[in-house]
Scaffold this motif. Structure first.
Motif, PDB file in Angstrom:
ATOM      1  N   ILE A 133       0.821  -1.215   0.000  1.00  0.00           N
ATOM      2  CA  ILE A 133       0.000   0.000   0.000  1.00  0.00           C
ATOM      3  C   ILE A 133       0.851   1.258   0.000  1.00  0.00           C
ATOM      4  O   ILE A 133       0.339   2.350  -0.227  1.00  0.00           O
ATOM      5  N   GLY A 134       2.159   1.105   0.260  1.00  0.00           N
ATOM      6  CA  GLY A 134       3.060   2.251   0.168  1.00  0.00           C
ATOM      7  C   GLY A 134       3.692   2.379  -1.200  1.00  0.00           C
ATOM      8  O   GLY A 134       4.500   3.275  -1.437  1.00  0.00           O
ATOM      9  N   GLU A 135       3.330   1.429  -2.097  1.00  0.00           N
ATOM     10  CA  GLU A 135       3.841   1.428  -3.469  1.00  0.00           C
ATOM     11  C   GLU A 135       5.371   1.499  -3.514  1.00  0.00           C
ATOM     12  O   GLU A 135       5.962   2.302  -4.223  1.00  0.00           O
ATOM     13  N   GLY A 136       5.997   0.626  -2.711  1.00  0.00           N
ATOM     14  CA  GLY A 136       7.449   0.563  -2.735  1.00  0.00           C
ATOM     15  C   GLY A 136       8.132   1.696  -2.001  1.00  0.00           C
ATOM     16  O   GLY A 136       9.273   2.038  -2.309  1.00  0.00           O
ATOM     17  N   TYR A 137       7.441   2.321  -1.041  1.00  0.00           N
ATOM     18  CA  TYR A 137       8.030   3.412  -0.267  1.00  0.00           C
ATOM     19  C   TYR A 137       9.354   2.949   0.327  1.00  0.00           C
ATOM     20  O   TYR A 137       9.458   1.855   0.862  1.00  0.00           O
ATOM     21  N   ARG A 138      10.373   3.788   0.267  1.00  0.00           N
ATOM     22  CA  ARG A 138      11.726   3.366   0.594  1.00  0.00           C
ATOM     23  C   ARG A 138      11.927   3.227   2.110  1.00  0.00           C
ATOM     24  O   ARG A 138      12.252   4.193   2.803  1.00  0.00           O
ATOM     25  N   THR A 139      11.714   2.025   2.597  1.00  0.00           N
ATOM     26  CA  THR A 139      12.073   1.677   3.969  1.00  0.00           C
ATOM     27  C   THR A 139      13.203   0.654   3.898  1.00  0.00           C
ATOM     28  O   THR A 139      13.494   0.107   2.822  1.00  0.00           O
ATOM     29  N   MET A 140      13.819   0.369   5.029  1.00  0.00           N
ATOM     30  CA  MET A 140      14.961  -0.547   5.035  1.00  0.00           C
ATOM     31  C   MET A 140      14.613  -1.936   4.489  1.00  0.00           C
ATOM     32  O   MET A 140      15.323  -2.461   3.630  1.00  0.00           O
ATOM     33  N   PRO A 141      13.535  -2.585   4.960  1.00  0.00           N
ATOM     34  CA  PRO A 141      13.220  -3.920   4.409  1.00  0.00           C
ATOM     35  C   PRO A 141      12.947  -3.898   2.904  1.00  0.00           C
ATOM     36  O   PRO A 141      13.352  -4.819   2.192  1.00  0.00           O
ATOM     37  N   VAL A 142      12.257  -2.848   2.433  1.00  0.00           N
ATOM     38  CA  VAL A 142      11.981  -2.742   0.998  1.00  0.00           C
ATOM     39  C   VAL A 142      13.276  -2.539   0.223  1.00  0.00           C
ATOM     40  O   VAL A 142      13.480  -3.134  -0.850  1.00  0.00           O
ATOM     41  N   LEU A 143      14.164  -1.699   0.736  1.00  0.00           N
ATOM     42  CA  LEU A 143      15.441  -1.441   0.068  1.00  0.00           C
ATOM     43  C   LEU A 143      16.296  -2.704   0.029  1.00  0.00           C
ATOM     44  O   LEU A 143      16.945  -3.000  -0.987  1.00  0.00           O
ATOM     45  N   ILE A 144      16.290  -3.466   1.130  1.00  0.00           N
ATOM     46  CA  ILE A 144      17.035  -4.734   1.169  1.00  0.00           C
ATOM     47  C   ILE A 144      16.504  -5.697   0.113  1.00  0.00           C
ATOM     48  O   ILE A 144      17.269  -6.326  -0.625  1.00  0.00           O
ATOM     49  N   TYR A 145      15.177  -5.794   0.045  1.00  0.00           N
ATOM     50  CA  TYR A 145      14.550  -6.688  -0.943  1.00  0.00           C
ATOM     51  C   TYR A 145      14.910  -6.253  -2.366  1.00  0.00           C
ATOM     52  O   TYR A 145      15.262  -7.087  -3.209  1.00  0.00           O
TER      53      TYR A 145
END
Length: 381
Positions: A53-65
């Motif tokens: 729902i954040g459409e890939g908002y840049r958080t640490m887990p998303v950036l790691i993935y």
């Protein structure tokens, strides 16, 4: 909380809001601080929310993935460095939480515990409106998802109006509905491992206290605070080559689930075994039973309420696990959460809603069975 503290405050003229601020809030603040840190750590480690729902908002887990799984511009070394940073941060927060919990604690006799008093009149109406409003906000997304699962579509991304079982036909009765059965099979296998390890680890940490069991207790809690994506990457690095080549198999998925959700069962089992007097086991041994027999026949049955409470929490979180699954899965080991994520990315919201409804019903039915079998109305861990 001992109600005599409230009565003492009232006798000295401290009533209403002043009593709440001066007496009650300081006493509950240790719990509030500890739970706030735990919530912060879970939010810090969350992958699904910002990714979907954040459409890939840049958080640490998303950036790691993105760095680890990206086909273009990905950097495994950079992803590993981010993993180390987030592990250090989460461990530091976990240590702070434990220190606050130990330092800011109050001992009370509670000889006169607080009792519930039914509100009347205007207070009763306002209280119910407030509580039901919060509950409605909490379940509204689930209701929308269930509603969406029954909408008719053109077989793709566009809803054409009216209601239909089309989404369920495309998920439940499709040629490849392995994601549903994989979720249940992997979950049951992981829970079996969790229950066995949870009982043994909690027994060792409570009954056989030493430096090694203390370290074991801390290590067991690490998967609870470390993001699932970090754990998934660690598993791929550890089991990506022979002789321990497990990547892409069912085994690595089950092990990941078991390790990641083991802390729930360990904590609940530890809490209940701490309340069991060692004299009961000693009495069994004095009557000729071996230590192993005493553990199996006496201690384990008495631990079962706490074990079951932890196991149901582990089960509900295992079947809804996404962050580690999205790293470790293959086409043959896809689960419900991965299927939901995939359908959302493709824009097939009807199918995603149908999968989500199945997952929601599974969780609700699991909780209802637990309440029915145990006679409890809540899960205490």
């Amino acid at each position: 909380m001992d109600n005599s503290l409230n009565e003492a405050a009232e006798s000295l003229g401290c009533t209403g809001i002043k009593r709440l601020v001066k007496i009650i809030m300081p006493l509950v603040m240790p719990t509030v601080l500890a739970s706030s840190l735990l919530v912060f750590m879970r939010v810090l480690a969350d992958f699904g929310t910002p990714m979907l729902i954040g459409e890939g908002y840049r958080t640490m887990p998303v950036l790691i993935y993105g760095q680890f799984m990206g086909e273009v511009g990905g950097d495994d070394g950079f992803a590993a460095a981010l993993c180390i940073i987030i592990i250090i941060v989460t461990i530091a927060l976990f240590i702070i939480q434990r220190m606050l919990a130990n330092y800011n604690s109050y001992s009370m006799t509670a000889l006169k515990p607080m009792t519930a008093v039914k509100a009347k009149g205007f207070k009763n109406i306002i209280s119910h409106l407030f509580v039901y409003s919060i509950v409605l906000l909490a379940i509204l997304p689930q209701l929308v998802v269930i509603y969406t699962s029954f909408l008719k579509s053109n077989g793709g991304q566009v809803f054409t109006g009216g209601f239909s079982l089309q989404s369920y036909n495309a998920t439940l009765f499709s040629k490849d509905n392995s994601a549903i059965w994989n979720t249940y099979k992997f979950g049951i296998a992981a829970i079996a491992i969790i229950i066995i390890l949870g009982i043994l680890i909690s027994y060792l940490t409570v009954r056989k206290k030493n430096v090694l069991t203390f370290i074991l207790d801390i290590i067991v809690m690490f998967p609870y605070i470390v993001p699932g994506s970090v754990l998934g990457i660690a598993f791929l690095f550890a089991f990506g080559e022979k002789p321990l080549l497990l990547s892409g198999t069912v085994i690595i998925m089950v092990i990941s689930y078991a390790i990641r959700r083991l802390p729930y069962t360990v904590r609940s089992s530890t809490a209940i075994i701490s309340q069991i007097s060692p004299s009961i086991e000693e009495a069994a041994i004095s009557l000729g039973a071996s230590e192993v027999k005493s553990f199996a026949k006496i201690t384990v049955p008495m631990m079962m309420p706490g074990v079951i409470a932890g196991a149901i929490m582990s089960w509900v979180t295992v079947i809804s696990e996404l962050s580690s699954s999205i790293i470790l899965y293959t086409n043959k080991t896809q689960t419900l959460t991965v299927a939901i994520y995939t359908e959302v990315i493709r824009g097939n919201y009807g199918n995603a809603a149908a999968y989500s409804t199945i997952l929601t019903l599974t969780s609700v039915i699991s909780l209802l069975l637990f309440f029915k079998l145990t006679g409890k109305r809540e899960i205490s861990i």
